[in-house]
Design a protein around this motif. Structure first.
Motif, PDB file in Angstrom:
ATOM      1  N   ASP A   1     -34.029  -6.533 -47.371  1.00  0.00           N
ATOM      2  CA  ASP A   1     -34.918  -5.386 -47.491  1.00  0.00           C
ATOM      3  C   ASP A   1     -34.572  -4.361 -46.409  1.00  0.00           C
ATOM      4  O   ASP A   1     -34.548  -4.694 -45.227  1.00  0.00           O
ATOM      5  CB  ASP A   1     -36.365  -5.875 -47.323  1.00  0.00           C
TER       6      ASP A   1
ATOM      7  N   LYS B   1     -36.346  -2.199 -45.121  1.00  0.00           N
ATOM      8  CA  LYS B   1     -37.460  -2.016 -44.191  1.00  0.00           C
ATOM      9  C   LYS B   1     -37.493  -3.092 -43.106  1.00  0.00           C
ATOM     10  O   LYS B   1     -38.296  -3.003 -42.177  1.00  0.00           O
ATOM     11  CB  LYS B   1     -38.775  -1.996 -44.968  1.00  0.00           C
ATOM     12  N   ASP B   2     -36.619  -4.093 -43.233  1.00  0.00           N
ATOM     13  CA  ASP B   2     -36.534  -5.123 -42.198  1.00  0.00           C
ATOM     14  C   ASP B   2     -35.679  -4.674 -41.014  1.00  0.00           C
ATOM     15  O   ASP B   2     -35.583  -5.395 -40.014  1.00  0.00           O
ATOM     16  CB  ASP B   2     -35.943  -6.419 -42.778  1.00  0.00           C
TER      17      ASP B   2
ATOM     18  N   PRO C   1     -35.849  -1.401 -39.158  1.00  0.00           N
ATOM     19  CA  PRO C   1     -36.344  -0.054 -38.838  1.00  0.00           C
ATOM     20  C   PRO C   1     -35.551   0.633 -37.736  1.00  0.00           C
ATOM     21  O   PRO C   1     -35.492   1.867 -37.680  1.00  0.00           O
ATOM     22  CB  PRO C   1     -37.797  -0.311 -38.397  1.00  0.00           C
TER      23      PRO C   1
ATOM     24  N   LEU D   1     -34.587   6.261 -46.361  1.00  0.00           N
ATOM     25  CA  LEU D   1     -35.750   6.039 -45.500  1.00  0.00           C
ATOM     26  C   LEU D   1     -35.740   7.000 -44.318  1.00  0.00           C
ATOM     27  O   LEU D   1     -36.791   7.512 -43.912  1.00  0.00           O
ATOM     28  CB  LEU D   1     -35.770   4.592 -45.011  1.00  0.00           C
TER      29      LEU D   1
ATOM     30  N   ASP E   1     -38.921   6.519 -49.849  1.00  0.00           N
ATOM     31  CA  ASP E   1     -39.417   5.156 -49.793  1.00  0.00           C
ATOM     32  C   ASP E   1     -38.576   4.268 -50.713  1.00  0.00           C
ATOM     33  O   ASP E   1     -37.905   4.759 -51.626  1.00  0.00           O
ATOM     34  CB  ASP E   1     -40.884   5.098 -50.231  1.00  0.00           C
ATOM     35  N   THR E   2     -38.616   2.962 -50.476  1.00  0.00           N
ATOM     36  CA  THR E   2     -37.872   2.006 -51.296  1.00  0.00           C
ATOM     37  C   THR E   2     -38.812   0.931 -51.830  1.00  0.00           C
ATOM     38  O   THR E   2     -39.901   0.714 -51.283  1.00  0.00           O
ATOM     39  CB  THR E   2     -36.758   1.326 -50.481  1.00  0.00           C
TER      40      THR E   2
END
Length: 381
Positions: free
Chosen positions: A222, A224-225, A227, A254, A259-260
């Protein structure tokens, strides 16, 4: 030896083992490629996953050291309909089963991979447990229920130290989030002076390398893991030309405020059609990802969509409207898959040349000198 694959919905597949005698858990996914199983096995983007090949015959041309996309495989398990233990290929150095045993990866054959793929397409990817042991089914269900999917795959697959592949062309800093060898190969074939850096390299550390351009690699998991990578891209956006691939594409999005989200079963294979909006031309692409950029989240004043997937209309390409930066969700370096999109590396180098032409006051030596001067002044304070 018997092997079993248990899905978190309770479905159990029983077949034969052809890899290591061990037990593993991971996210069960499928790949639709007809060939290229070795490149799939060695793609770092599959870290933490149990990969199912939908093509029924796997292993028939063996394994060649020259075809690896990383030093060692990162997958957690391999699932096929029929495994061929005796390869027929003059390049083969050993069999697929030998490779799995060497890296302690379990494999299962003689199961209905069509049924498994239909389950994943209908219900989405899910956790699975692959074992060669004789544990009771209740024990396996408990162990699978207690297991969790990885969130640190990028750290596991990225290089731990900086290294270079010298060339006479522009200097490219390749940020390794789990990069395939194909990306480095495409850049070096074009004469680039490539410096590969770890996933957690900061913007200031990249500036010290005085790059002409920055390549954001593919990678697992992911976006978002990681940042810290998004923050690094934000700081460098507009300062250097940037080209993102796969995970690098998602991180770029991002960083630009988009957004994802996770796809139901992802795109994995070498035959995904992608339309380039500027020309209406369709490219057949190699893909391996489980996440996508949400179209509704894209700020049209900052980003433009350049490519879409012809199958499900998901976003496949982006470019920045102000800065020299673009990205694609698929793999232009292929391996495995078609080389239709390798021209994107040429476009990246052309973007670098244009950026240098428009910013003649900042050649590499001047940037490096200014950086070192600033560090010296800071040290003196």
């Amino acid at each position: 030896m018997q092997a079993r694959l248990l899905l978190e919905d309770g479905t159990l597949f029983t077949g034969q083992s052809f890899g290591a005698e061990t037990q593993t858990c991971g996210e069960v996914v499928f790949n639709t490629g007809i060939t290229g199983y070795q490149e799939v096995l060695s793609d770092p983007s599959y870290c933490g996953q149990i990969v199912t090949m939908t093509f029924p015959l796997i292993g028939n041309y063996g394994i060649s050291r020259d075809d690896f996309e990383s030093i060692s495989p990162s997958i957690h398990g391999f699932v096929v309909r029929r495994y061929e233990p005796v390869p027929s290929n003059w390049r083969a150095q050993y069999s697929l089963g030998d490779l799995l045993k060497q890296y302690n990866i379990p494999g299962i054959t003689d199961i209905d991979t069509r049924m498994l793929t239909r389950i994943l397409r209908q219900h989405g990817t899910m956790k699975g447990l692959l074992t060669t042991g004789n544990e009771r089914i209740e024990e396996l269900q408990e162990r699978l229920g207690l297991s969790t999917l990885m969130t640190d795959q990028v750290a596991r697959t990225s290089t731990k130290s900086v290294f270079s592949s010298p060339g006479f062309g522009p200097r490219i800093v390749l940020v390794d989030f789990g990069a395939k060898s194909g990306i480095l190969r495409e850049l070096t074939q074009r004469g680039c002076d490539v410096v590969v850096v770890p996933h957690n390299t900061t913007a200031d550390e990249i500036r010290r390398l005085a790059p002409d351009g920055i390549q954001l690699s593919n990678g697992p998991g992911d976006p978002k893991d990681v940042p810290y990578a998004v923050q690094m891209i934000k700081e460098l956006l507009g300062e250097f030309p940037i080209f993102g691939i796969c995970l690098g594409h998602q991180l770029f999005a991002l960083a630009c405020g988009a957004d994802t989200t996770k796809l139901k079963f992802g795109h994995r294979g070498g035959n995904h059609p992608v339309k380039e909006l500027a020309t209406n031309r369709c490219y057949i692409t190699s893909q391996n990802h489980g996440y996508t950029v949400l179209e509704d989240s894209i700020n049209s004043t900052e980003l433009s969509v350049t490519h879409i997937n012809n199958n499900d209309k998901t976003i496949e390409g982006l470019k920045h409207n102000k800065y020299p930066a673009f990205s694609v969700q698929y793999h232009p370096e292929a391996a495995p898959g078609p080389f239709d999109s390798s021209y994107l590396f040429d476009e990246f180098l052309e973007m670098i040349r244009e950026h240098q032409k428009n910013n003649p006051q900042k050649p590499r030596q001047a940037v490096l000198a200014a950086t070192l001067k600033g560090e010296l002044q800071y040290a003196q304070k």
